[in-house]
Design a protein around this motif. Structure first.
Motif, PDB file in Angstrom:
ATOM      1  N   CYS A  33      70.178  27.384  13.631  1.00  0.00           N
ATOM      2  CA  CYS A  33      71.407  26.584  13.720  1.00  0.00           C
ATOM      3  C   CYS A  33      72.201  26.543  12.419  1.00  0.00           C
ATOM      4  CB  CYS A  33      71.075  25.162  14.163  1.00  0.00           C
ATOM      5  SG  CYS A  33      70.471  25.069  15.852  1.00  0.00           S
ATOM      6  N   PHE A  34      71.555  26.785  11.298  1.00  0.00           N
ATOM      7  CA  PHE A  34      72.238  26.669  10.015  1.00  0.00           C
ATOM      8  C   PHE A  34      72.407  28.023   9.331  1.00  0.00           C
ATOM      9  CE2 PHE A  34      69.772  22.747  10.767  1.00  0.00           C
ATOM     10  CZ  PHE A  34      70.841  21.909  11.042  1.00  0.00           C
ATOM     11  N   ASP A  35      72.088  29.097  10.034  1.00  0.00           N
ATOM     12  CA  ASP A  35      72.282  30.434   9.475  1.00  0.00           C
ATOM     13  C   ASP A  35      73.775  30.711   9.338  1.00  0.00           C
ATOM     14  OD1 ASP A  35      69.566  30.662   9.630  1.00  0.00           O
ATOM     15  OD2 ASP A  35      69.553  32.050  11.336  1.00  0.00           O
ATOM     16  N   PRO A  36      74.156  31.479   8.341  1.00  0.00           N
ATOM     17  CA  PRO A  36      75.581  31.812   8.216  1.00  0.00           C
ATOM     18  C   PRO A  36      76.007  32.691   9.387  1.00  0.00           C
ATOM     19  CG  PRO A  36      74.280  33.051   6.627  1.00  0.00           C
ATOM     20  CD  PRO A  36      73.350  32.082   7.290  1.00  0.00           C
ATOM     21  N   PRO A  37      77.264  32.595   9.769  1.00  0.00           N
ATOM     22  CA  PRO A  37      77.733  33.425  10.885  1.00  0.00           C
ATOM     23  C   PRO A  37      77.717  34.895  10.483  1.00  0.00           C
ATOM     24  CG  PRO A  37      79.577  32.306   9.854  1.00  0.00           C
ATOM     25  CD  PRO A  37      78.331  31.776   9.216  1.00  0.00           C
ATOM     26  N   PRO A  39      79.083  38.618   9.780  1.00  0.00           N
ATOM     27  CA  PRO A  39      80.395  39.023   9.260  1.00  0.00           C
ATOM     28  C   PRO A  39      81.284  39.485  10.416  1.00  0.00           C
ATOM     29  CG  PRO A  39      78.728  40.669   8.728  1.00  0.00           C
ATOM     30  CD  PRO A  39      78.015  39.502   9.336  1.00  0.00           C
TER      31      PRO A  39
END
Length: 82
Positions: A33-37, A39
């Motif tokens: 849930c907190f992983d970066p989106p 690219p």
């Protein structure tokens, strides 16, 4: 409602959902849930361009500007970029 109020309301809602479902922060983190989106994918290359800067990547339906030019007798290849 101000942006700060909306943000605070959203946080309260999330906290209530976590409490209702018994979701600890560790499980949310493990689920990504907190992983970066990821690219953003680069746009497809431009295949056709007119003098006004309008472009088309050759995918999907032909845009109006190019359809009008073709209907007026111009070749699609005339507008090929590159």
């Amino acid at each position: 409602m101000t942006a700060n109020n909306e943000w605070a309301e959203a946080i309260r809602w999330i906290q209530a959902q976590m409490a209702d479902y018994g979701l600890p922060m560790e499980e949310l983190a493990a689920a990504g849930c907190f992983d970066p989106p990821p690219p953003p994918t680069p746009p497809p290359p431009v295949c056709y361009r007119d003098a006004a800067g309008q472009s088309w990547d050759g995918q999907g339906e032909m845009p109006d500007w190019l359809r009008r030019a073709v209907n007026a007798g111009q070749s699609v290849e005339f507008y090929r970029a590159g």
